[in-house]
Design a protein around this motif. Structure first.
Motif, PDB file in Angstrom:
ATOM      1  N   MET A  90      -0.534  -1.326  -0.794  1.00 51.22           N
ATOM      2  CA  MET A  90      -1.382  -1.245  -1.980  1.00 51.22           C
ATOM      3  C   MET A  90      -0.738  -1.904  -3.197  1.00 51.22           C
ATOM      4  O   MET A  90      -1.435  -2.250  -4.157  1.00 51.22           O
ATOM      5  N   ALA A  91       0.556  -2.092  -3.160  1.00 50.86           N
ATOM      6  CA  ALA A  91       1.261  -2.763  -4.263  1.00 50.86           C
ATOM      7  C   ALA A  91       1.388  -4.263  -4.030  1.00 50.86           C
ATOM      8  O   ALA A  91       1.885  -4.984  -4.904  1.00 50.86           O
ATOM      9  N   ASP A  92       0.953  -4.758  -2.890  1.00 47.09           N
ATOM     10  CA  ASP A  92       1.111  -6.170  -2.520  1.00 47.09           C
ATOM     11  C   ASP A  92      -0.071  -6.984  -3.042  1.00 47.09           C
ATOM     12  O   ASP A  92      -1.167  -6.946  -2.478  1.00 47.09           O
ATOM     13  N   ALA A  93       0.147  -7.739  -4.114  1.00 50.64           N
ATOM     14  CA  ALA A  93      -0.925  -8.522  -4.726  1.00 50.64           C
ATOM     15  C   ALA A  93      -1.374  -9.687  -3.854  1.00 50.64           C
ATOM     16  O   ALA A  93      -2.416 -10.291  -4.109  1.00 50.64           O
ATOM     17  N   GLY A  94      -0.625 -10.000  -2.816  1.00 47.56           N
ATOM     18  CA  GLY A  94      -0.978 -11.117  -1.953  1.00 47.56           C
ATOM     19  C   GLY A  94      -2.103 -10.813  -0.982  1.00 47.56           C
ATOM     20  O   GLY A  94      -2.692 -11.736  -0.410  1.00 47.56           O
ATOM     21  N   ARG A  97      -6.242  -5.454  -1.707  1.00 48.67           N
ATOM     22  CA  ARG A  97      -5.737  -4.083  -1.866  1.00 48.67           C
ATOM     23  C   ARG A  97      -6.891  -3.096  -1.931  1.00 48.67           C
ATOM     24  O   ARG A  97      -7.300  -2.650  -2.990  1.00 48.67           O
ATOM     25  N   ASN A  98      -7.373  -2.777  -0.766  1.00 50.13           N
ATOM     26  CA  ASN A  98      -8.451  -1.810  -0.612  1.00 50.13           C
ATOM     27  C   ASN A  98      -7.911  -0.710   0.295  1.00 50.13           C
ATOM     28  O   ASN A  98      -7.639  -0.956   1.470  1.00 50.13           O
ATOM     29  N   ARG A  99      -7.699   0.464  -0.273  1.00 45.46           N
ATOM     30  CA  ARG A  99      -7.046   1.546   0.478  1.00 45.46           C
ATOM     31  C   ARG A  99      -7.795   1.885   1.767  1.00 45.46           C
ATOM     32  O   ARG A  99      -7.194   2.079   2.808  1.00 45.46           O
ATOM     33  N   ALA A 100      -9.108   1.948   1.709  1.00 47.53           N
ATOM     34  CA  ALA A 100      -9.869   2.288   2.922  1.00 47.53           C
ATOM     35  C   ALA A 100      -9.642   1.251   4.017  1.00 47.53           C
ATOM     36  O   ALA A 100      -9.502   1.598   5.197  1.00 47.53           O
ATOM     37  N   LYS A 101      -9.573  -0.018   3.642  1.00 48.96           N
ATOM     38  CA  LYS A 101      -9.363  -1.078   4.639  1.00 48.96           C
ATOM     39  C   LYS A 101      -7.922  -1.091   5.140  1.00 48.96           C
ATOM     40  O   LYS A 101      -7.679  -1.350   6.323  1.00 48.96           O
ATOM     41  N   VAL A 102      -6.975  -0.822   4.256  1.00 51.83           N
ATOM     42  CA  VAL A 102      -5.569  -0.722   4.680  1.00 51.83           C
ATOM     43  C   VAL A 102      -5.416   0.425   5.669  1.00 51.83           C
ATOM     44  O   VAL A 102      -4.811   0.265   6.746  1.00 51.83           O
TER      45      VAL A 102
END
Length: 196
Positions: A90-94, A97-102
């Protein structure tokens, strides 16, 4: 006359493939070609889920960062991720950053590992190959889902996967050659070897 677009190189492609050099390279070298290894297929499942609601070009541009962040989409590595890994991602701007998808990607890695006890991800997904593939002549004729993608989505959800709806599963089927939706007239039509 079909709806293909002829690029600067004189080759006819599906129109979306001529709008950006990265999309053209993806179309020319990867899209619609069979993927029959677990890690490669898991990457495609994951990226299709991240693409939901976004453009495919956005995902392609971020794919190197996704691969670095997610251990090259090795299911065993991702299945072992914990809450610290979620925070790191979630901290990776590359990446997207969608928590549900992560969290779904981690969940889906665990579901992929569990599938090895039975049919395996590759055989499961490929078992939904239809008897015929579409033969679109224009973009408007390219379906966005099919009875097979609906059945695949249902089975994937039953097996514990998330972000695997019928439209997402149809996009996966296109991307890995289960169906051939290259427009009739595209130089890539029929090049998968799946549909002669």
């Amino acid at each position: 006359m079909t709806g293909v677009a002829v690029g600067e190189d004189g080759l006819a492609r599906t129109p979306w493939a001529v709008s950006d050099p990265l999309l053209r390279h993806y179309y020319d070298t990867e899209w619609g070609l069979p993927v029959r290894d677990e890690q490669g297929l898991f990457e495609r499942v994951s990226l299709e889920a991240f693409q939901s609601g976004l453009s495919w070009l956005t995902i392609l541009r971020k794919r190197p960062a996704f691969r670095a962040a997610f251990d090259d989409f090795a299911p065993d590595a991702i299945a072992a991720y914990d809450e610290q890994d979620v925070d790191r991602l979630m901290a990776d701007a590359g990446i997207v950053r969608n928590r549900a998808k992560v969290e779904a990607t981690i969940n889906n890695a665990r579901a992929t590992v569990a599938l090895r006890e039975d049919v395996g991800l590759v055989d499961l997904v490929w078992s939904f190959r239809p008897e015929r593939t579409p033969e679109p002549r224009a973009l408007e004729e390219v379906p966005t889902r099919s009875p097979e993608s609906e059945a695949l989505a249902k089975e994937m959800r039953r097996r514990g996967f998330r972000f695997v709806g019928p439209t997402t599963m149809f996009a996966l089927m296109e991307a890995i050659g289960i169906v051939d939706t290259h427009l009739v007239g595209s130089y890539r039509r029929g090049t998968s070897g799946v549909w002669a």
